[in-house]
Design an enzyme around this catalytic site. Structure first.
Site, PDB file in Angstrom:
ATOM      1  CG  HIS A 159      -2.065  -0.942   1.150  1.00 24.31           C
ATOM      2  ND1 HIS A 159      -3.003  -1.078   2.142  1.00 24.31           N
ATOM      3  CD2 HIS A 159      -2.415  -1.829   0.196  1.00 24.31           C
ATOM      4  CE1 HIS A 159      -3.874  -2.012   1.796  1.00 24.31           C
ATOM      5  NE2 HIS A 159      -3.527  -2.482   0.623  1.00 24.31           N
ATOM      6  CD  GLU A 168      -4.414  -2.560   6.579  1.00 21.70           C
ATOM      7  OE1 GLU A 168      -5.049  -2.605   7.653  1.00 21.70           O
ATOM      8  OE2 GLU A 168      -4.905  -2.891   5.500  1.00 21.70           O
ATOM      9  CD  GLU A 211      -6.506  -0.002   3.468  1.00 24.51           C
ATOM     10  OE1 GLU A 211      -6.261  -0.113   4.682  1.00 24.51           O
ATOM     11  OE2 GLU A 211      -6.684  -0.973   2.719  1.00 24.51           O
ATOM     12  CG  ASP A 246      -3.192  -6.637   7.078  1.00 21.39           C
ATOM     13  OD1 ASP A 246      -2.602  -7.736   6.987  1.00 21.39           O
ATOM     14  OD2 ASP A 246      -3.934  -6.198   6.178  1.00 21.39           O
ATOM     15  CE  LYS A 347     -10.021  -7.557   3.364  1.00 26.18           C
ATOM     16  NZ  LYS A 347      -8.731  -7.894   2.723  1.00 26.18           N
ATOM     17  NE  ARG A 376     -10.591  -6.430  -0.060  1.00 30.98           N
ATOM     18  CZ  ARG A 376     -10.410  -7.564  -0.743  1.00 30.98           C
ATOM     19  NH1 ARG A 376     -11.449  -8.324  -1.036  1.00 30.98           N
ATOM     20  NH2 ARG A 376      -9.206  -7.965  -1.108  1.00 30.98           N
ATOM     21  CB  SER A 377      -6.937  -0.972  -0.665  1.00 30.39           C
ATOM     22  OG  SER A 377      -6.920  -2.027  -1.578  1.00 30.39           O
TER      23      SER A 377
END
Length: 438
Positions: A159, A168, A211, A246, A347, A376-377
């Protein structure tokens, strides 16, 4: 009440990629749902149908999925005349219409849009909020539980740039008395973190990832955790706000070597420094001993079952399966049998219908697992997952940082639900892992 019209269109998600929006019209009006999409997707997820036409949207168009709703699913569902309140029957019909195990024919993005919009139509027909309808479908008890917002304030991995391997780092306001107080604490820590990142790493470190988290040029997990710890301290919440990670380790697993490469973004990465799963497990344990870590998601690769079971036996915090379980009943069953993890990341677009999402949560609860509902991203202004988290009594939701409107849309929706329910709701707080029993 019959459905009079089903119409899908292509709209855009928060990354500027096309996604599917579905309108379901009944006598109560128009009910709309938009489907999200992920950046790091599990191998065992259902199929998100993309057009593959490289001349448009880089192959990421969803015109075929939209066409499948408008030409196939819509007419068939209207003709079938199923009561919108019978979600299980609607979803079973959608799955049969597709006929494949992974929703690959019509596309999970087509099917999910219809499934969620139908649920909204049903709630309207019953004259109740969506979370109350979902609670009825799932058979959860009262009072309603408001989830702890796991706020992704620092991004690494796939990300973000920088060499940081873990994807994350989240703050967890689990000692706050209410959801709104927890969100306030999180927002205050986030502001401190942003200011700190700019001061230490330069102005561009305040830029945010997909995010909403900051993505400074950080090299190691310790460096990230030190920065977050300092932000928590400056905001005045030392000892009150916890941390979750995460890792998304499937992204840096070297399958041939059966090792983990924490320097995976470097093409010149040194194979002698790659870690075995035991070494990686030791790293997690040393981090958890030093920092207030309460939850680790995807600590190992999605098919490295041995590593998961090894870790599960020797650690006492929450171990969340995402790529491992992909909200799939068969994968969840296997994870329960092998004692691989103790919480599910839910999800809806990994499984593709509301009914199957509810079942995944129930299967997880039945074995004493926690359930964390997740965005979700690639997100949108759709807030359905906020209602799902409350309706399922999940006790935990992961929906990004308190930044970027597509993230805050969900958090703001929970604020509204909190206000509406008043004394009829409790905040999960430190019991977020067992909120379903509150």
């Amino acid at each position: 009440m019959p459905i009079s019209k089903i119409h899908a269109r292509s709209v855009y998600d928060s990354r500027g990629n096309p996604t599917v929006e579905v309108d379901v019209v009944t006598e109560t009006g128009l009910h709309r749902a938009i489907v999200p999409s992920g950046a790091s997707t599990g191998l065992h997820e259902v199929v998100e149908l993309r057009d593959g036409d490289k001349t448009k949207w880089g192959g990421k168009g969803v015109l075929n999925a939209v066409k499948n709703v408008n030409d196939v699913i819509g007419p068939a569902l209207i003709k079938e005349n199923i009561d919108v309140k019978d979600q299980a029957k609607v979803d079973e019909f959608l799955n049969k219409l597709d006929g494949t195990p992974n929703k690959g024919k019509l596309g999970a993005n087509a099917i999910l849009g219809v499934s969620l919009a139908v649920a909204k139509a049903a709630a309207a027909e019953k004259g109740v909020p969506l979370y109350a309808h979902i609670s009825d479908l799932a058979g959860t008890k009262k009072p309603f539980v408001l989830p702890v917002p796991f706020q992704n304030v620092l991004n690494g991995g796939s990300h973000a740039g920088g060499r940081l391997a873990f994807q994350e780092f989240m703050i967890v306001p689990d000692t706050a008395p209410t959801f709104s107080e927890g969100l306030r604490q999180g927002a205050e820590v986030y502001q401190e973190l942003k200011a700190l990142a700019k001061k230490k790493y330069g102005q561009s470190a305040g830029n945010v990832g997909d995010e909403g988290g900051v993505a400074p040029d950080i090299q190691t997990a310790e460096e990230a955790l030190d920065l977050i710890t300092e932000a928590i301290e400056q905001a005045g919440y030392t000892g009150q706000i916890k941390i979750a990670m995460d890792v998304a380790s499937s992204e840096f697993y070297k399958e041939d070597a059966k090792k983990y490469d924490l320097d995976f973004k470097n093409p010149e990465s040194d194979p002698t420094k790659w870690l075995t799963y035991e070494q990686l497990a030791d790293l997690y344990k040393s981090l958890a001993a030093k920092y207030p870590i309460v939850s680790i998601e995807d600590p190992f690769a999605e098919d490295d079952w041995e590593a998961w079971s090894y870790f599960y036996k020797t650690s006492d915090f929450q171990i969340v399966g995402d790529d491992l379980t992909v909200t799939n009943p068969l994968r969840i069953k296997k994870a329960i049998e092998l004692k691989s993890c103790n919480a599910l990341l839910l999800k809806v677009n990994q499984i593709g219908t509301l009914t199957e999402s509810i079942q995944a949560a129930k299967d997880s609860y039945a074995d004493g697992w926690g359930v964390m509902v997740s965005h979700r991203s690639g997100e949108t202004e759709d807030v359905t997952i906020a209602d799902i988290a409350v309706g399922l009594r999940a006790g935990q939701i992961k929906t990004g940082a308190p930044a970027r409107s597509e993230r805050l849309a969900k958090l703001n929706q929970i604020l509204r639900i909190e206000e509406e329910l008043g004394a009829n709701a409790v905040y999960a707080g430190e019991k977020f892992r067992t909120a379903v029993n509150l």
